[in-house]
Scaffold this motif. Structure first.
Motif, PDB file in Angstrom:
ATOM      1  N   ILE B  44     -15.159  10.339  43.088  1.00  0.00           N
ATOM      2  CA  ILE B  44     -15.139  10.303  41.633  1.00  0.00           C
ATOM      3  C   ILE B  44     -13.768  10.083  41.014  1.00  0.00           C
ATOM      4  CG2 ILE B  44     -17.240  11.596  41.184  1.00  0.00           C
ATOM      5  CD1 ILE B  44     -15.541  14.024  40.795  1.00  0.00           C
ATOM      6  N   SER B  46      -9.134  10.315  41.440  1.00  0.00           N
ATOM      7  CA  SER B  46      -7.960  10.773  42.166  1.00  0.00           C
ATOM      8  C   SER B  46      -7.133  11.697  41.288  1.00  0.00           C
ATOM      9  CB  SER B  46      -7.131   9.564  42.614  1.00  0.00           C
ATOM     10  OG  SER B  46      -6.701   8.841  41.475  1.00  0.00           O
ATOM     11  N   LEU B  47      -6.171  12.367  41.897  1.00  0.00           N
ATOM     12  CA  LEU B  47      -5.254  13.212  41.149  1.00  0.00           C
ATOM     13  C   LEU B  47      -3.978  13.412  41.978  1.00  0.00           C
ATOM     14  CD1 LEU B  47      -5.564  16.073  42.825  1.00  0.00           C
ATOM     15  CD2 LEU B  47      -7.534  16.364  41.337  1.00  0.00           C
ATOM     16  N   HIS B  48      -3.005  14.094  41.414  1.00  0.00           N
ATOM     17  CA  HIS B  48      -1.751  14.350  42.111  1.00  0.00           C
ATOM     18  C   HIS B  48      -1.593  15.844  42.334  1.00  0.00           C
ATOM     19  CE1 HIS B  48       0.120  10.306  41.686  1.00  0.00           C
ATOM     20  NE2 HIS B  48      -0.833  10.218  40.783  1.00  0.00           N
ATOM     21  N   SER B  54      -3.629  23.292  46.196  1.00  0.00           N
ATOM     22  CA  SER B  54      -3.436  22.873  44.813  1.00  0.00           C
ATOM     23  C   SER B  54      -4.357  21.704  44.477  1.00  0.00           C
ATOM     24  CB  SER B  54      -1.967  22.471  44.636  1.00  0.00           C
ATOM     25  OG  SER B  54      -1.709  22.169  43.302  1.00  0.00           O
ATOM     26  N   GLN B  57      -7.751  23.094  43.795  1.00  0.00           N
ATOM     27  CA  GLN B  57      -7.777  23.763  42.489  1.00  0.00           C
ATOM     28  C   GLN B  57      -7.811  22.735  41.372  1.00  0.00           C
ATOM     29  OE1 GLN B  57      -4.201  26.126  42.395  1.00  0.00           O
ATOM     30  NE2 GLN B  57      -4.926  27.471  44.023  1.00  0.00           N
ATOM     31  N   ASN B  58      -6.946  21.743  41.487  1.00  0.00           N
ATOM     32  CA  ASN B  58      -6.876  20.715  40.457  1.00  0.00           C
ATOM     33  C   ASN B  58      -8.176  19.933  40.362  1.00  0.00           C
ATOM     34  OD1 ASN B  58      -4.251  21.451  39.944  1.00  0.00           O
ATOM     35  ND2 ASN B  58      -3.350  19.802  41.141  1.00  0.00           N
ATOM     36  N   ARG B  60     -11.117  20.931  40.989  1.00  0.00           N
ATOM     37  CA  ARG B  60     -12.082  21.771  40.283  1.00  0.00           C
ATOM     38  C   ARG B  60     -11.827  21.726  38.775  1.00  0.00           C
ATOM     39  NH1 ARG B  60     -12.174  26.463  37.695  1.00  0.00           N
ATOM     40  NH2 ARG B  60     -13.868  27.933  37.930  1.00  0.00           N
ATOM     41  N   ASP B  61     -10.569  21.842  38.379  1.00  0.00           N
ATOM     42  CA  ASP B  61     -10.223  21.848  36.955  1.00  0.00           C
ATOM     43  C   ASP B  61     -10.476  20.502  36.292  1.00  0.00           C
ATOM     44  OD1 ASP B  61      -7.409  24.006  37.483  1.00  0.00           O
ATOM     45  OD2 ASP B  61      -9.274  24.440  36.410  1.00  0.00           O
ATOM     46  N   VAL B  62     -10.147  19.438  36.999  1.00  0.00           N
ATOM     47  CA  VAL B  62     -10.207  18.118  36.373  1.00  0.00           C
ATOM     48  C   VAL B  62     -11.600  17.506  36.446  1.00  0.00           C
ATOM     49  CG1 VAL B  62      -9.324  15.758  36.503  1.00  0.00           C
ATOM     50  CG2 VAL B  62      -7.775  17.682  36.823  1.00  0.00           C
ATOM     51  N   TYR B  63     -12.252  17.652  37.591  1.00  0.00           N
ATOM     52  CA  TYR B  63     -13.496  16.914  37.810  1.00  0.00           C
ATOM     53  C   TYR B  63     -14.768  17.734  37.758  1.00  0.00           C
ATOM     54  CZ  TYR B  63     -10.660  12.857  38.923  1.00  0.00           C
ATOM     55  OH  TYR B  63      -9.774  11.821  38.844  1.00  0.00           O
ATOM     56  N   THR B  64     -14.662  19.048  37.675  1.00  0.00           N
ATOM     57  CA  THR B  64     -15.907  19.828  37.609  1.00  0.00           C
ATOM     58  C   THR B  64     -15.904  20.775  36.419  1.00  0.00           C
ATOM     59  OG1 THR B  64     -15.197  21.679  39.010  1.00  0.00           O
ATOM     60  CG2 THR B  64     -16.097  19.759  40.129  1.00  0.00           C
ATOM     61  N   ARG B  65     -15.233  20.368  35.333  1.00  0.00           N
ATOM     62  CA  ARG B  65     -15.140  21.230  34.141  1.00  0.00           C
ATOM     63  C   ARG B  65     -16.502  21.485  33.522  1.00  0.00           C
ATOM     64  NH1 ARG B  65     -11.058  18.274  32.529  1.00  0.00           N
ATOM     65  NH2 ARG B  65     -12.162  17.256  30.845  1.00  0.00           N
ATOM     66  N   ARG B  66     -17.374  20.506  33.664  1.00  0.00           N
ATOM     67  CA  ARG B  66     -18.688  20.689  33.056  1.00  0.00           C
ATOM     68  C   ARG B  66     -19.712  21.119  34.084  1.00  0.00           C
ATOM     69  NH1 ARG B  66     -15.906  17.849  29.411  1.00  0.00           N
ATOM     70  NH2 ARG B  66     -16.728  17.553  27.331  1.00  0.00           N
ATOM     71  N   GLU B  68     -20.146  20.245  37.175  1.00  0.00           N
ATOM     72  CA  GLU B  68     -20.673  19.330  38.181  1.00  0.00           C
ATOM     73  C   GLU B  68     -20.077  19.707  39.524  1.00  0.00           C
ATOM     74  OE1 GLU B  68     -18.511  18.734  35.522  1.00  0.00           O
ATOM     75  OE2 GLU B  68     -18.223  16.586  35.470  1.00  0.00           O
TER      76      GLU B  68
END
Lengths: 356, 114, 247
Positions: B44, B46-48, B54, B57-58, B60-66, B68
């Protein structure tokens, strides 16, 4: 002690206004969004096609260009420019609204505003990820923003001076964004289109909360109503400016249209926005600050006044009221956070070494 | 809104893409999420992040906020090895070895389903 | 080393609230004030992912505060809602821990503050999950999952910063030195367990607990540091300027 029961019942929004709001149209049209957002490609390409022909064939066929495909240098550069500046806009856009989080008038509004601004950070992140598929680095893009070499949407160079601005931004700025965003879900570049699909799904509450905020103000006290009118007075023209110069003054539009990066012209988008928004202002009982605004029966559209193009170009060049502040804020956050990022990198290296 | 920030008259349309001598930032990770039990993980975005903990954790915060996602995987982007069929024509043999395709064989109807 | 605790001035009247109500309001206040502090980081964080994470944590705390204020209003039975508690009390009526009203400072100070609070909050939710009050038990059940995540975030950052670079270590130690004096009030219900949890992480991060025995408390009695007044001034300004309106 005062309770929280509103003094007047909040009226329901009439159906003709609701259906004019793009987010509702979009919700009904969900299934119309191109189903070809899979990683599969169904098109068979002739081996005799040159890379340029194959590229244009994919674009013309409404399929997607993916990161490893050959693409003209101009296409790649235009995309980097557009996606990066879109990402920067989301991030800078956190500031005018973030400005009111600590002063939100109720806990409910505070929570909504926090969630909205967080979404914007997430959108920026998705977009930077899409840009990175084109071979640029996110940190470089941010650095170029800090140095003033990259731009962002001019609308965010205006200050948020009252609580009602939160409503105006949600209603007008997100409203304008939505007209553009649905178009971008059909962009020819796969990663950008997919990021836009994700963003559109999350946007649905952004415009709604802004408009609802204004409904409350316009049905509240005279001070609240004045606050709403004042916000509209200040945000109307900058919102129209968001759609860019008129088509004949827009230097790259034609090529972007051919590459299916841009799907609808500036003038058409702006007209669409005005037609949709005027009835919404009428419903609120607010006056749009344009004496030339009038329904044109012949055209079937609203006529509207001339944008102040001097102001437009000045703000584009970096002379907007908050231009300097926005960049200083962003740059300061980045520079002050350098030691944090370095620490995390150092710690990761130490952990990797001890695990090895 | 249009994010095609207009080019002012006299301005160069070309944007710089990279910065000389920039400090190396956090590495990039690809994120895969299994949205519900019973379906597979889907890429779904990417991130840094500086390290795996980390990155998770990120993600989860960025891609599963709603809400999912029952399962999240993160993989360093450099660990993704790719094969692009259209780009690697020399690896594709299917057109030549027709006898591998079931339709190449004529089975009489009386034999039944095969 | 025995602590030197400065607390409320002698002769100061006790908080005028039934004990069960007081506990609910105090925990709500903790979460609201912390949410307000974390909200100040939005668009200022060291990177995007951290900005999003802090925002998420802030929203969690705000959600807890709202649920507990609503419950407090029900218990009190005088028709008060969440905004009555949040926007229409003065600093002498707020019952939050002194720790949470301390300024954000740099990222190290924010992380150390969060870590100290998360260790406490996890223990608190475990306790309250057995509450007779259904709402409080419900909030605790949800709170536990959130606190586990917050703890994972704050403790992992204590490690990254404590055992990162020399600069990050120095800043984190400074933060510990600055905030330690507010921890007795915080850990008072769970003095040993709280301290053990902190010691484990500090050992790994290479951080020391300060030797100075001085501790300050009083938040639970409405006797605050000077910071709370400014925080409330900003938070309550709209409601006090435009009283009685619907937003």
């Amino acid at each position: 002690m005062a309770t929280l029961v509103p003094t007047k019942p909040v009226p329901t929004i009439p159906i003709e206004v609701l259906s004019a709001m793009p987010l509702f149209k979009w919700a009904h049209r969900k299934t119309e969004i191109d189903p070809r957002f899979t990683n599969e490609r169904s098109f068979v390409y002739h081996e005799t096609m040159s890379p340029e022909e194959k590229f244009q064939a994919i674009v013309d066929e409404e399929s997607k260009i993916e990161p490893t495909d050959w693409m003209p240098d101009g296409y790649r550069k235009t995309l980097i420019r557009q996606i990066a500046q879109h990402a920067h806009s989301e991030i800078i856009g956190m500031q005018p609204e973030g400005n009111w989080i600590t002063r939100a008038p109720s806990l409910h509004r505070k929570a909504i505003l926090m969630a909205k601004v967080q979404d914007e950070a997430g959108h920026g992140l998705y977009l930077y990820s899409a840009a990175e598929t084109l071979g640029v680095k996110r940190d470089d893009l941010q650095e170029l923003l800090h140095r003033g070499k990259h731009k962002y949407s001019s609308i965010f160079n205006y200050p948020t001076l009252s609580w009602a601005d939160m409503g105006a931004i949600g209603w007008l700025v997100d409203g304008a964004a939505i007209t553009n965003q649905v178009m971008l879900t059909r962009c020819s570049y796969g990663p950008y289109a997919r990021a836009m699909v994700r963003i559109c799904k999350e946007e649905s509450f952004h415009q709604r909360q802004g408009y609802e905020l204004l409904i409350r103000l316009c049905n509240g006290s005279s001070e609240q109503k004045e606050m709403a009118q004042d916000a509209l007075d200040r945000w109307w023209w900058p919102s129209l400016m968001m759609f860019g110069p008129i088509d004949s003054d827009s230097t790259h539009s034609e090529q972007s249209m051919q590459w299916k990066i841009k799907r609808v012209s500036n003038d058409d988008l702006r007209q669409q926005f005005v037609d949709m928004t005027v009835p919404q202002a009428d419903f609120l009982g607010l006056r749009i600050p344009d004496p030339d605004l009038a329904w044109n029966e012949e055209r079937g559209h609203y006529d509207f006044g001339e944008i102040d193009w001097d102001e437009f170009w000045q703000v584009v060049k970096g002379n907007g009221p908050m231009s300097r502040d926005r960049i200083e804020h962003k740059t300061r956050a980045w520079e002050e956070g350098a030691w944090v990022r370095e620490a995390a990198t150092a710690h990761a290296a130490k952990s990797a070494r001890s695990a090895a | 809104m249009t994010y095609d920030v207009p080019v002012a008259p006299g301005e160069n349309a070309e944007l710089e893409e990279s910065v000389e001598g920039a400090v190396e930032g956090w590495p990039m990770w690809e994120v895969f999420v299994r949205a519900r039990r019973g379906i597979s993980h889907v890429h779904i975005g990417s991130l840094h992040a500086p390290d795996p903990r980390s990155a998770l954790q990120n993600a989860r915060d960025v891609y599963t906020r709603r809400g999912e996602g029952v399962s999240v995987w993160v993989v360093p982007s450099t660990e993704i090895h790719a094969f692009e069929p259209e780009a690697a024509a020399e690896y594709v043999e299917a057109n030549e070895k027709v006898y591998r395709l079931a339709t190449a064989y004529d089975i009489p109807d009386e034999v039944g389903q095969m | 080393m025995s602590e030197v605790v400065s607390s409320v001035p002698q002769g100061m009247p006790a908080v005028d609230m039934a004990p069960e109500l007081q506990a609910v309001v105090a925990h709500a206040d903790d979460n609201l004030v912390l949410a307000q502090r974390l909200g100040e980081w939005i668009s200022y964080a060291p990177d995007l992912e951290i900005d999003i994470a802090l925002g998420n944590i802030a929203l969690d705390h705000l959600g807890v505060a709202r649920a507990l204020y609503t419950r407090a209003g029900e218990i009190q039975g005088e028709g008060r809602g969440e905004d009555d508690f949040a926007m229409r009390r003065t600093e002498r009526e707020f019952l939050n821990l002194l720790l949470v009203e301390q300024p954000n400072g740099d990222f190290a100070q924010t992380i150390v503050r969060q870590f100290f609070f998360d260790v406490y909050q996890r223990l608190l939710w475990e306790d309250l999950s057995g509450s007779d009050d259904d709402t409080v038990a419900g909030v605790s059940a949800r709170g536990r999952k959130e606190a586990a995540y917050h703890y994972e975030f704050s403790s992992s950052w204590v490690l990254r910063l404590g055992d990162g670079t020399e600069e990050s270590h120095a800043r984190t130690q400074r933060a510990v030195d600055a905030l330690w004096r507010f921890t007795a009030e915080l850990s008072e219900p769970y003095p040993e367990v709280w301290r053990e949890d902190v010691d484990v992480v500090f050992a790994e991060a290479g951080l020391r607990v300060p030797g100075d025995p001085y501790q300050r408390s009083g938040g639970r009695e409405g006797y605050h540091t000077e910071h709370l007044g400014f925080l409330l001034a900003e938070m309550q300004w709209m409601d006090r300027t435009y009283p009685g309106m619907t937003w």
